[in-house]
Design an enzyme around this catalytic site. Structure first.
Site, short mmCIF file in Angstrom:
data_model
loop_
_atom_site.label_atom_id
_atom_site.label_comp_id
_atom_site.label_asym_id
_atom_site.label_seq_id
_atom_site.Cartn_x
_atom_site.Cartn_y
_atom_site.Cartn_z
N SER A 270 0.85 -1.20 0.00
CA SER A 270 0.00 0.00 0.00
C SER A 270 0.88 1.24 0.00
O SER A 270 2.08 1.16 0.22
CB SER A 270 -0.86 0.00 1.27
N ASP A 271 0.25 2.37 -0.24
CA ASP A 271 1.02 3.60 -0.01
C ASP A 271 0.91 3.91 1.49
O ASP A 271 0.21 3.23 2.24
CB ASP A 271 0.48 4.74 -0.89
N TRP A 272 1.58 4.96 1.91
CA TRP A 272 1.69 5.28 3.34
C TRP A 272 0.30 5.42 3.98
O TRP A 272 -0.41 6.40 3.71
CB TRP A 272 2.47 6.57 3.51
N GLY A 273 -0.09 4.43 4.76
CA GLY A 273 -1.37 4.52 5.46
C GLY A 273 -2.57 4.39 4.56
O GLY A 273 -3.70 4.64 4.98
#
Ligand code: GLC
Length: 736
Positions: A270-273
């Site tokens: 995933s991307d950050w968060g």
């Protein structure tokens, strides 16, 4: 337990117990549920080191980001390998986007080189530097198609064209991953951000996108498919919700297309968060639902939100997520670690002689910065000759930090060679160099030094003005609604233009800026993007004539923000503008309704860009002639051979980027007027000519038709060979 897994790992290849899959199954079968969930969890290593060590020891982490000290990295790895329950090595990751210690031009600048081989070579150098510091997973290449320069992350990608972006992304994948991922100097690449992130409404980062499937398949998918075909080891899901579905939770995207259609067998991170991000998106009621949607969609690793760590156990125990889904995600992560050779060599590679900032790496970085530099205007003042005294000015003439550009976490500004330093180094003995920055940085409004600037300009033979953007003005979360030069930069250029001396303006920026007025009042204009560590030397070499500019724009330059989005591969529309429109003075008073015609244009601005995609001048002139096609009719599974003669008609050696475009007048759906399907750099001496050959596989002309199938449609095509996207030599052919 961990010793057992290590034992298993050693046994299987020794006794030929099959390959990768058997080793993975053997490992998986010995892992506890908590061991498995731990592998799906990635955290930032810059937090509390004690907590980090405790989580590693408990087997709660599969990957750690942002540790670039090999000693600390090895200390953490030893805990993972020797003390955690399963003894599975960590994968250390970092945003290595354009260089590591030696900073390369921003990717948008690299794209201007149209040079796959050099981009690959520079990426390999980056991998050598990053792996020396223990990094084995780079969150790059970023290949988001960007048609809107208000979006700050246009800096990080390869521009507006899918073919160019895909070819260069594949070059970076090859550079990072080398001939084998298990080479200690190789690191896993990550194709990001999948998908459509650059189409954010209003150019505002993280904003909603609406890209229909046909446009996804024709424009936004191709660079990712080309990166996957090049063997890219991982893909990062994007923040944006497209057509109502956040990418990180979009099963059609991450499983049906990426894995089902393209056969991707790597890891999706995933991307950050962005797993937890489904909640603020309004696509999940709570973090637990977000975790369920994302793991089910095919997001294997959760970057920094700890949603999987918190909720997967209960989701599986309640039967809401099958254990097999978790197992499959774990298999992919174990497979990546195995391909990297981490089970045999978990620690940072031993270095006897450091490669950081090696001469070769610096030379390649300088070469790429040279090729990235685009000559947009030149009345003949460049290259400089017969000058005794020059004035160097502007906030970017000596901006070692800003020159590096966005996403340069490991760049060292003290190593930056700025233009003023390079000019003094190269020409300081032969030419008197006056220096007055006049402005301290891009946003500086102060005109206090303009008086001194004026008097110095009048003493000089030529003025070199370095203007543009501070580093912070582009990149993530750094979108702009106004693309004019900031601070008093334009005022400074107007002053200089009034001094009666030739004015050479050099832009350093992370995106196209609206520079129509600045271009008008300058005698020459160079666009160097943010050119990285060696940028100053590269620009100085071009200005002084030691090298010829060869860069071509990878993105359209609008005249003003009001024209955005503006890109070369646009549709025909039914009311095509002829380019003569757009001057308010042409409109009579009390004009009747249709006096200005009915075209897709503006009343107040021409419908054409300031500079088009593929445009860039040289110090010489090239002509194209004798365009020949191997056939006038080709089968859908055939290859069309194209030949063209390029000649250097000038007095200096130069490099041209010959571009091949293909368009069709009609199809089952409306199509772009033309699309880039080939490019070739060719360097010629004065009067030299050469025949350039292209091979065009007809299946590369496939597009998503009215039936939503991506296929080649029979029909007639126009092939254009040119030196930019505006025009060139044309020939027709048909596809049966
Ligand atoms: C950021 C970026 C992404 C980057 C990641 C890790 O938010 O969107 O490109 O790789 O987080 O830093």
């Amino acid at each position: 337990m961990k010793r057992f897994i290590a034992f298993i790992l050693l046994l299987t290849p020794l006794f030929g117990f099959g390959g990768e899959d058997e080793r993975i199954e053997a490992m998986l079968s010995k892992m506890s549920f908590d061991d498995k969930i731990g592998q799906l969890n990635q955290v930032d290593g810059r937090g509390d080191i004690g907590q980090l060590e405790a989580e590693i020891r408990a087997g709660r982490l599969g990957s750690v980001m942002n540790i670039v000290d090999p000693k600390l990295l090895d200390r953490l790895q030893r805990i993972a390998v020797e003390e955690s329950p399963a003894g599975i090595p960590l994968l250390f990751a970092r945003d290595v986007v354009h260089g590591f210690k030696t900073v390369l031009p921003i990717p948008l600048g690299q794209a201007a080189s149209f040079d796959e081989e050099l981009v690959e070579r520079a990426a390999r150098n980056t991998a050598v530097e990053a792996t020396e510091c223990g990094i084995r997973w780079a969150f790059a290449p970023m290949m988001d198609i960007a048609r809107d320069p208000r979006w700050g992350r246009i800096a990080e990608g390869f521009g507006e064209d899918p073919f160019l972006a895909g070819r260069l992304a594949a070059a970076v994948v090859r550079g990072y991953q080398g001939d084998s991922l298990s080479d200690p100097k190789s690191m896993a690449a990550c194709a990001k951000h999948f998908v459509g992130y650059g189409a954010a409404e209003g150019g505002r980062d993280y904003n909603t996108t609406y890209i229909p499937e046909r446009l996804l398949r024709d424009i936004y998918f191709p660079p990712f498919r080309m990166a996957v075909e090049a063997g890219c080891a991982s893909v990062m899901s994007s923040f944006n919700d497209n057509d109502g579905l956040p990418a990180t939770g979009n099963r059609w995207l991450l499983t049906d297309v990426l894995r089902g259609e393209w056969g991707f067998d790597g890891v999706v991170v995933s991307d950050w968060g962005s797993v937890a991000g489904l909640v603020p998106h309004g696509a999940a009621a709570d973090n637990r639902e977000a975790a369920k949607r994302c793991i089910t969609a095919g997001t294997d690793m959760d970057m920094s939100s700890r949603s999987y760590l918190r909720h997967l156990r209960s989701l599986v125990e309640n039967g809401e997520v099958p254990m097999e889904v978790v197992d499959e995600a774990v298999r992919r992560i174990l497979r990546l670690k195995m391909r990297l050779g981490l089970f045999e060599h978990p620690y940072a590679r031993q270095v006897t002689t450091s490669d950081l900032y090696s001469e070769k790496i610096l030379d390649d970085a300088c070469a790429l910065a040279r090729e990235a530099t685009v000559l947009l205007k030149n009345d003949g003042v460049l290259p400089l000759s017969n000058v005794r005294r020059i004035l160097v000015t502007g906030p970017m003439a000596d901006a070692p930090y800003d020159q590096l550009g966005t996403w340069t976490l490991d760049g060292d500004k003290t190593r930056t060679l700025t233009p003023i330093r390079a000019l003094r180094e190269i020409a300081g003995k032969e030419i008197e160099i006056l220096y007055e920055p006049a402005l301290a940085y891009g946003r500086d409004q102060s005109t206090a030094r303009f008086g001194r600037l004026r008097s110095l300009a009048r003493k000089a033979d030529v003025v070199l003005a370095f203007v543009g953007e501070e580093q912070i003005m582009s990149g993530e979360a750094h979108s702009l609604a106004d693309l004019n030069l900031q601070g008093a930069q334009r005022e400074m250029l107007e002053l200089l233009a009034g001094c009666g001396r030739p004015l050479v303006t050099v832009f350093m920026a992370g995106r196209p800026l609206t520079i129509e007025r600045e271009t008008e009042i300058s005698d020459a204009v160079l666009y160097a993007w943010h050119p990285g560590t060696m940028g100053g030397r590269a620009i100085a070499q071009i200005i002084l004539g030691e090298a010829s500019p060869s860069g071509k724009l990878p993105v359209t330059f609008p005249r003003c923000v009001g024209q955005i989005p503006m890109y070369y591969n646009h549709k025909h529309t039914s009311h095509r503008a002829d380019g003569s429109e757009g001057n308010l003075d042409d409109i009579p008073r009390e004009a009747v309704q249709s006096v200005m015609g009915h075209t897709s244009s503006y009343l107040d601005v021409p419908p054409t860009p300031l500079f088009p995609f593929g445009f860039g001048l040289s110090y010489t002139t090239f002509t194209l002639s004798e365009l020949q096609l191997s056939d006038t009719t080709v089968p859908a599974n055939g290859v069309l051979k194209v030949r063209v003669t390029v000649e250097n008609r000038g007095k200096r050696e130069g490099t041209e980027v010959v571009q091949l475009y293909v368009g069709r007048k009609s199809a089952s759906v409306t199509r772009p007027i033309k699309e880039l399907k080939g490019f070739r750099r060719v360097t010629l001496s004065p009067s030299e000519s050469r025949i350039i050959e292209f091979e065009l596989p007809i299946d590369e002309l496939a597009f998503c038709g009215a039936d939503r199938r991506t296929a080649v449609e029979p029909g007639s095509y126009v092939l254009t060979i040119g030196t930019d996207s505006r025009d060139g030599l044309k020939e027709h052919f048909s596809v049966k």
